[in-house]
Design an enzyme around this catalytic site. Structure first.
Site, PDB file in Angstrom:
ATOM      1  N   SER A 224      37.625  39.715  28.991  1.00  0.00           N
ATOM      2  CA  SER A 224      38.803  38.944  29.403  1.00  0.00           C
ATOM      3  C   SER A 224      39.451  38.275  28.211  1.00  0.00           C
ATOM      4  O   SER A 224      38.783  37.908  27.242  1.00  0.00           O
ATOM      5  CB  SER A 224      38.377  37.882  30.424  1.00  0.00           C
ATOM      6  OG  SER A 224      39.469  37.076  30.810  1.00  0.00           O
TER       7      SER A 224
ATOM      8  N   CYS B 239      36.998  30.464  40.312  1.00  0.00           N
ATOM      9  CA  CYS B 239      37.588  31.488  41.179  1.00  0.00           C
ATOM     10  C   CYS B 239      37.054  31.381  42.599  1.00  0.00           C
ATOM     11  O   CYS B 239      36.702  32.372  43.230  1.00  0.00           O
ATOM     12  CB  CYS B 239      37.307  32.876  40.607  1.00  0.00           C
ATOM     13  SG  CYS B 239      37.953  33.097  38.936  1.00  0.00           S
TER      14      CYS B 239
ATOM     15  N   ASN C  65      28.445  32.948  34.555  1.00  0.00           N
ATOM     16  CA  ASN C  65      29.569  32.061  34.291  1.00  0.00           C
ATOM     17  C   ASN C  65      29.292  30.625  34.725  1.00  0.00           C
ATOM     18  O   ASN C  65      29.903  29.686  34.219  1.00  0.00           O
ATOM     19  CB  ASN C  65      30.834  32.577  34.987  1.00  0.00           C
ATOM     20  CG  ASN C  65      30.750  32.503  36.498  1.00  0.00           C
ATOM     21  OD1 ASN C  65      29.854  33.078  37.107  1.00  0.00           O
ATOM     22  ND2 ASN C  65      31.681  31.790  37.111  1.00  0.00           N
TER      23      ASN C  65
END
Length: 382
Positions: free
Chosen positions: A197, A316, A149
């Site tokens: 997701s 996150c 990511n």
């Protein structure tokens, strides 16, 4: 608060697709519970069935293999924590580049965790994985990502499948950043479980899915009623699921239509000569780079004031800006990693947005260098 004019942080969350918005609004007008047998319940059940098929089609999965969850993090936790229990795992295997959701879930099992290193190019050290598999004692739960990511590095999923698939060990793949961007063929591939997701592909936040093979139907996390064929308790969020399905049906051609890889190449070509782009084989929507001497906190603050939204890595991490654990695992020195920025493009990115970022970053870099008493020579210009 005024919204940023230009959004270049699609790996954190992609803007809502028009098709997803329409499906969401339409579903919000319906009343009932999809588990009810009356007409109102059946209408909602039909929405769930349609969305399940749409998500399955994008993932190369069978409808029955899709378990809707409240997020990808929940799907990951179900796979790791629930999978460790269901398959009596003795050890969890992750890589040093895993998302915090995977690393924290592995830690939460209370089992020993073996961490596979990353190579300099950001790829998982699959020779080390092969050695771990060869000398394994007990059942392993191997939890690896397909696309990183932070760097966009695409892992060698074919070799991962070939290494783990023939063994008795369980394989879970975090496919969150691959979903909608790379071809997935879950039903015919080695992973026992895979997480995807919604908000990474243009659906609202708050919806994800765990893909499970038939033998992984025993994996549980949230007990309750018989929802999701008994695999995840709790009344389904039908409106979010409908939007997820609509996004899955609409996203497939959007990256190609937007010319995302060409936009990424344009951005990278405009970086100064002393810029370092991290990662080897990468997905064509992410540029993680650093220019030595200007920390990411400084650059991000300046870009934000110009209405340009980028990040320094994972969204996150409690808003922290600093060295990345992924870059550290790749052997990148802290002094350079602290300068890293991630620019991630998506289905509605444009040439004008890329050019605006280049101009904005150039102005910030020039002002910073002027304050530092450094005049860049011609070869350091954009």
């Amino acid at each position: 608060m005024t919204r940023p004019a230009i959004y270049l942080d699609h790996n954190a969350a992609s803007p809502l697709l028009p098709e997803a918005r329409s499906a969401l609004v339409a579903a919000l007008d319906l009343v009932g519970n999809p588990s009810s047998v009356h007409a109102h319940g059946r209408a909602l059940r039909n929405l769930l069935d349609t969305a399940r098929g749409q998500v399955a089609a994008l993932a190369g999965a069978e409808r029955k293999q899709v378990v809707f969850t409240g997020s990808a993090t929940e799907a990951i936790t179900q796979a790791v924590v629930g999978g460790a229990k269901a398959f009596a795992a003795s050890t969890i295997v992750i890589s040093a580049g895993e998302h915090a959701a995977v690393a924290k879930a592995a830690e939460a099992t209370g089992l020993p965790v073996v961490t596979i290193g990353l190579l300099r190019d950001g790829s998982i050290d699959l020779d080390q994985l092969a050695e771990v598999l060869q000398h394994a004692a007990g059942n392993l739960l191997v939890c690896l990502h397909w696309v990183n990511n932070e760097t966009g590095v695409v892992q060698n999923i074919a070799r991962i499948n070939a290494l783990v698939g023939p063994t008795p060990h369980t394989l879970f793949i975090d496919a969150v950043q691959a979903f909608g961007k790379l071809p997935l063929d879950f039903a015919a591939s080695a992973p026992d479980m895979m997480a995807v997701s919604g908000h990474k592909i243009g659906a609202p936040a708050g919806i994800g899915a765990l893909l499970v093979k038939a033998h992984a139907d025993v994996v549980r996390l949230i007990p309750g009623g018989g929802q999701e064929q008994g695999r995840r308790g709790g009344t389904e969020a039908t409106a979010l699921i409908a939007a997820f399905g609509a996004a899955a049906a609409a996203i497939a051609g959007r990256y190609a239509a937007a010319g995302v890889p060409a936009l990424t190449a344009r951005l990278e070509a405009a970086l100064p000569p002393d810029a370092v782009v991290f990662g080897g084989e990468r997905l064509g929507n992410v540029t993680n780079f650093a220019v030595p001497g200007i920390k990411n906190a400084t650059a991000m603050m300046g870009l934000d004031l110009l209405g340009l939204s980028v990040s320094s890595g994972s969204a996150c991490s409690s808003g922290k800006v600093g060295p990345s654990h992924v870059l550290a695992a790749m052997g990148i020195a802290d002094a350079l990693a602290e300068c890293a920025l991630r620019v991630s493009l998506g289905w509605n990115s444009t040439t004008d947005e890329v050019d605006a970022f280049v101009a904005g970053y150039r102005s910030i870099l020039e002002r910073h260098r002027a304050r530092q008493g450094r005049r860049p020579d011609r070869q350091q210009q954009f």
